[in-house]
Design a protein around this motif. Structure first.
Motif, PDB file in Angstrom:
ATOM      1  N   THR B  31       0.816  -1.233   0.000  1.00 18.59           N
ATOM      2  CA  THR B  31       0.000   0.000   0.000  1.00 18.59           C
ATOM      3  C   THR B  31       0.845   1.277   0.000  1.00 18.59           C
ATOM      4  OG1 THR B  31      -0.092   0.158   2.403  1.00 18.59           O
ATOM      5  CG2 THR B  31      -1.786  -1.184   1.348  1.00 18.59           C
ATOM      6  N   ILE B 165     -21.622  22.794   4.854  1.00 16.68           N
ATOM      7  CA  ILE B 165     -20.287  22.375   5.317  1.00 16.68           C
ATOM      8  C   ILE B 165     -20.369  21.735   6.696  1.00 16.68           C
ATOM      9  CG2 ILE B 165     -18.155  23.353   6.271  1.00 16.68           C
ATOM     10  CD1 ILE B 165     -17.840  24.959   3.755  1.00 16.68           C
ATOM     11  N   GLU B 166     -21.222  22.256   7.566  1.00 23.06           N
ATOM     12  CA  GLU B 166     -21.349  21.636   8.894  1.00 23.06           C
ATOM     13  C   GLU B 166     -21.872  20.200   8.774  1.00 23.06           C
ATOM     14  OE1 GLU B 166     -22.240  25.078  12.139  1.00 23.06           O
ATOM     15  OE2 GLU B 166     -23.571  25.043  10.405  1.00 23.06           O
ATOM     16  N   ALA B 168     -21.443  18.223   6.150  1.00 21.84           N
ATOM     17  CA  ALA B 168     -20.330  17.421   5.617  1.00 21.84           C
ATOM     18  C   ALA B 168     -19.309  17.142   6.716  1.00 21.84           C
ATOM     19  CB  ALA B 168     -19.671  18.142   4.442  1.00 21.84           C
ATOM     20  N   ALA B 169     -19.001  18.171   7.526  1.00 20.77           N
ATOM     21  CA  ALA B 169     -17.992  18.020   8.577  1.00 20.77           C
ATOM     22  C   ALA B 169     -18.427  16.963   9.593  1.00 20.77           C
ATOM     23  CB  ALA B 169     -17.746  19.361   9.269  1.00 20.77           C
ATOM     24  N   GLU B 170     -19.697  17.005   9.973  1.00 21.33           N
ATOM     25  CA  GLU B 170     -20.207  16.051  10.955  1.00 21.33           C
ATOM     26  C   GLU B 170     -20.169  14.629  10.389  1.00 21.33           C
ATOM     27  OE1 GLU B 170     -20.836  16.348  14.064  1.00 21.33           O
ATOM     28  OE2 GLU B 170     -21.512  14.259  14.243  1.00 21.33           O
ATOM     29  N   GLU B 172     -18.209  13.483   8.012  1.00 21.05           N
ATOM     30  CA  GLU B 172     -16.824  13.014   7.855  1.00 21.05           C
ATOM     31  C   GLU B 172     -16.195  12.692   9.215  1.00 21.05           C
ATOM     32  OE1 GLU B 172     -15.069  16.116   5.431  1.00 21.05           O
ATOM     33  OE2 GLU B 172     -16.410  15.637   3.758  1.00 21.05           O
ATOM     34  N   HIS B 173     -16.544  13.478  10.211  1.00 22.49           N
ATOM     35  CA  HIS B 173     -16.067  13.238  11.566  1.00 22.49           C
ATOM     36  C   HIS B 173     -16.531  11.864  12.045  1.00 22.49           C
ATOM     37  CE1 HIS B 173     -14.738  14.280  15.570  1.00 22.49           C
ATOM     38  NE2 HIS B 173     -15.946  14.225  16.076  1.00 22.49           N
ATOM     39  N   ARG B 176     -14.785   8.894  10.396  1.00 25.59           N
ATOM     40  CA  ARG B 176     -13.498   8.613  11.042  1.00 25.59           C
ATOM     41  C   ARG B 176     -13.700   7.787  12.306  1.00 25.59           C
ATOM     42  NH1 ARG B 176      -8.115   8.964   9.726  1.00 25.59           N
ATOM     43  NH2 ARG B 176      -7.508  11.035   9.058  1.00 25.59           N
ATOM     44  N   LEU B 177     -14.700   8.188  13.107  1.00 21.99           N
ATOM     45  CA  LEU B 177     -14.929   7.486  14.367  1.00 21.99           C
ATOM     46  C   LEU B 177     -15.412   6.054  14.124  1.00 21.99           C
ATOM     47  CD1 LEU B 177     -16.494  10.307  16.579  1.00 21.99           C
ATOM     48  CD2 LEU B 177     -14.096   9.693  16.292  1.00 21.99           C
ATOM     49  N   GLU B 186     -14.927  13.848  -2.476  1.00 25.18           N
ATOM     50  CA  GLU B 186     -15.350  15.038  -1.751  1.00 25.18           C
ATOM     51  C   GLU B 186     -16.862  14.967  -1.496  1.00 25.18           C
ATOM     52  OE1 GLU B 186     -14.438  19.818  -2.081  1.00 25.18           O
ATOM     53  OE2 GLU B 186     -13.645  18.462  -3.585  1.00 25.18           O
ATOM     54  N   THR B 187     -17.237  15.024  -0.229  1.00 28.00           N
ATOM     55  CA  THR B 187     -18.634  14.844   0.152  1.00 28.00           C
ATOM     56  C   THR B 187     -19.536  15.885  -0.527  1.00 28.00           C
ATOM     57  OG1 THR B 187     -17.929  13.964   2.276  1.00 28.00           O
ATOM     58  CG2 THR B 187     -20.180  14.792   2.159  1.00 28.00           C
ATOM     59  N   ALA B 202     -20.227  20.585  -0.725  1.00 26.42           N
ATOM     60  CA  ALA B 202     -20.761  21.340   0.401  1.00 26.42           C
ATOM     61  C   ALA B 202     -20.223  22.770   0.393  1.00 26.42           C
ATOM     62  CB  ALA B 202     -20.374  20.644   1.699  1.00 26.42           C
TER      63      ALA B 202
END
Lengths: 357, 357
Positions: B31, B165-166, B168-170, B172-173, B176-177, B186-187, B202
């Motif tokens: 990889t 954007i908020e 998308a940010a939530e 994507e956050h 990750r979790l 790109e979302t 977004a």
């Protein structure tokens, strides 16, 4: 575009085909994902497809827009070949695939196939992109300051037991909320012995009770990348750890102090390397001191040993010496620095004294 | 690797050079970001640089690893040329730049420069990558289920006044979790009239009190991409909006129902297009019905009008018809579907009935 035309004239080149998207964005402002730019000494034309009709009209400056149904680069080559004063057009062989070139040649009249397209011996647009103008510098300053705010924000999240990925996720989340279009590269969060990996992407590993933690990250703002690294300490550092951190910091500050118009990139690298050599840590510094940054995260100039390129006002470089002791720990400190006549302006003024958490 | 060797034998090709990183990862598991794989009918060797000594040894299967100081692809070409039974080696012209090819040729003995490297007329590894084995399908199912969980999670964050954007940010956050290595593209969060943009990234725009909201996103898990789209409604839809949504949903379900081994990609596309044609919405459906997905977010096969490629068990495609009424609204619904003998298995079982928030 004026500077590009002067380069064309100087090179005796009547036409130029540009397909690398950051070059294209730099020259005419278009940000779509499929386009080609044809430039002659008199005029420039952007070719793109129907999905971008509205966007191309709104964004493009210094070039006429033509919407085409076929691949934009093929249309651009054909247009160049149809210009009366253009008997030759250059292309960048490091941005052109063998398949693309074959397709372009096949789209030319038979008599032009062998002679019309000319592989350029050196990049044509990159040298221009190295020198940022005031508008670009202002955007890059804003991008770098978002980075500094992110560093300040993330300190409160750093605790033993939290995973590296959670740190990266929180940092990226906050970057979005601060207006970033995205991250300029995969966020590096490397804790404990993993800090000895120069490219330690965030993993599910929990932060240890004590040890170094390296954070290397950047955002994209209006297309421009920021890039910074800080290394902090969880718990109480031992004398050896303190000493190593102080050495890297001194090396980094020596390299930043060496930045000035007219100085070679090799001299900046040597300023950092010299400090680490004196501290018997030169072998643990296994990479170059830095690189140019702008519309791409890695651009010329390379700031490495022996690099003769001389810094010029408007260049923006990273200064990021680091040491890596496998199985033990690693430390890297990185700023973005804009070159000006009298020295270098640090764009990432976040604290660099060792932070203990 | 066995299937690749059979292809080599069938093509009468004694050697193959692979430099496209997803192909390389697929064939031997490595990889890292810099490597080349040389394959003959008897053996395979992976070339990479000193940064990857540990990683290459841990990850690579079905190939011997050789660490080289020079560019890996140059070393791979030289190694192939030194094999007694290899008088010819193929490369993929769509993954090779003109500059790379010149560099490879220059590294060969003079007598081999013209004849040794052979531009392959068609991709060699992509056809293999199209057919996912059980391990790959299991990872892709997990990646797709993370997508479904993200959709469930994000519904509670959707409120008038919150910015795209908020959202998308939530999302994507949370990705990750849930263990995602990153987003696969790109979302897309496109609200109100912006939902009529097929690729509405977004923006800072606040969600309106009423209107459609399109969410198109995907995660990367163990290198494999997921991809799904749902369109929800803020407020109470008008009859025209309900009607349009029902038409897209019917088109999407018709295309999903058409998926089966042996059916052509064009027939799947036609199943969706036919429903929208009947509802006089065919012109608002301005793109293809879908695409293959795997180690890359866009892979063969293309699921578009007239595509003759026949579906085979193990292919994973997206089915994502949409309609776009500029200035009004847009609607897209997308699932990932794995092809098997009797039909298609939807990997993204999130609700598709119109959700009003």
């Amino acid at each position: 575009m004026g500077a590009l035309r002067r380069r064309l004239t100087r090179a005796g080149l009547p036409g130029l085909l540009i397909t690398h998207l950051p070059d294209l964005r730099y020259l005419c402002g278009f940000t779509g994902s499929s386009a080609a730019l044809a430039v002659t000494r008199r005029t420039a034309r952007l070719f793109t497809d129907g999905r971008y009709t509205t966007q191309a009209a709104a964004e493009t400056k210094a070039a006429r827009v033509q919407i085409v149904p076929n691949p934009p680069a093929v249309a651009a080559v054909q247009w160049l070949a149809a210009q009366p004063a253009v008997e030759l057009a250059g292309f960048d062989p490091s941005r052109t695939t063998v398949a693309d070139l074959a397709r372009w040649k096949a789209a030319l009249p038979y008599r032009l196939r062998r002679s019309f397209l000319c592989s350029l011996p050196a990049p044509f647009v990159e040298p221009l992109r190295q020198l940022k103008d005031e508008d670009e510098l202002s955007i890059m300053q804003d991008a770098a300051l978002i980075g500094c705010r992110l560093f300040g924000h993330i300190l409160s999240a750093i605790k033993p037991g939290v995973s590296e990925i959670e740190i990266a996720a929180e940092l990226e989340h906050q970057a979005r909320l601060l207006g970033a279009e995205g991250m300029s590269f995969e966020t590096i969060v490397a804790s404990g012995a993993r800090s000895a990996l120069p490219h330690g992407r965030a993993t599910a590993l929990a932060l240890p009770r004590r040890g170094f933690l390296t954070l290397d990250f950047g955002v994209i703002l209006k297309g421009y990348c920021s890039d910074m690294t800080r290394t902090v300490f969880l718990g109480k550092p031992k004398p050896k750890e303190r000493y190593a951190y102080a050495a890297v910091l001194e090396a980094q500050e020596a390299a930043v102090a060496a930045v000035r118009s007219g100085v070679s990139c090799g001299e900046v690298d040597e300023a950092a390397r010299n400090v680490l050599r004196r501290e018997a840590l030169a072998e643990a510094f296994s990479h170059s001191t830095g690189h140019g940054v702008g519309l791409e995260i890695h651009e010329p100039p390379r700031v490495g040993a022996g690099q003769a390129t001389r810094l010029q006002p408007g260049m923006v470089i990273t200064v990021e010496p680091g040491i890596y002791l496998p199985g033990e720990f690693g430390i890297r400190i990185e700023d973005m620095v804009a070159v000006n006549r009298s020295g270098g302006q640090v764009l990432t003024p976040a604290p660099k004294a060792l932070i203990e958490l």
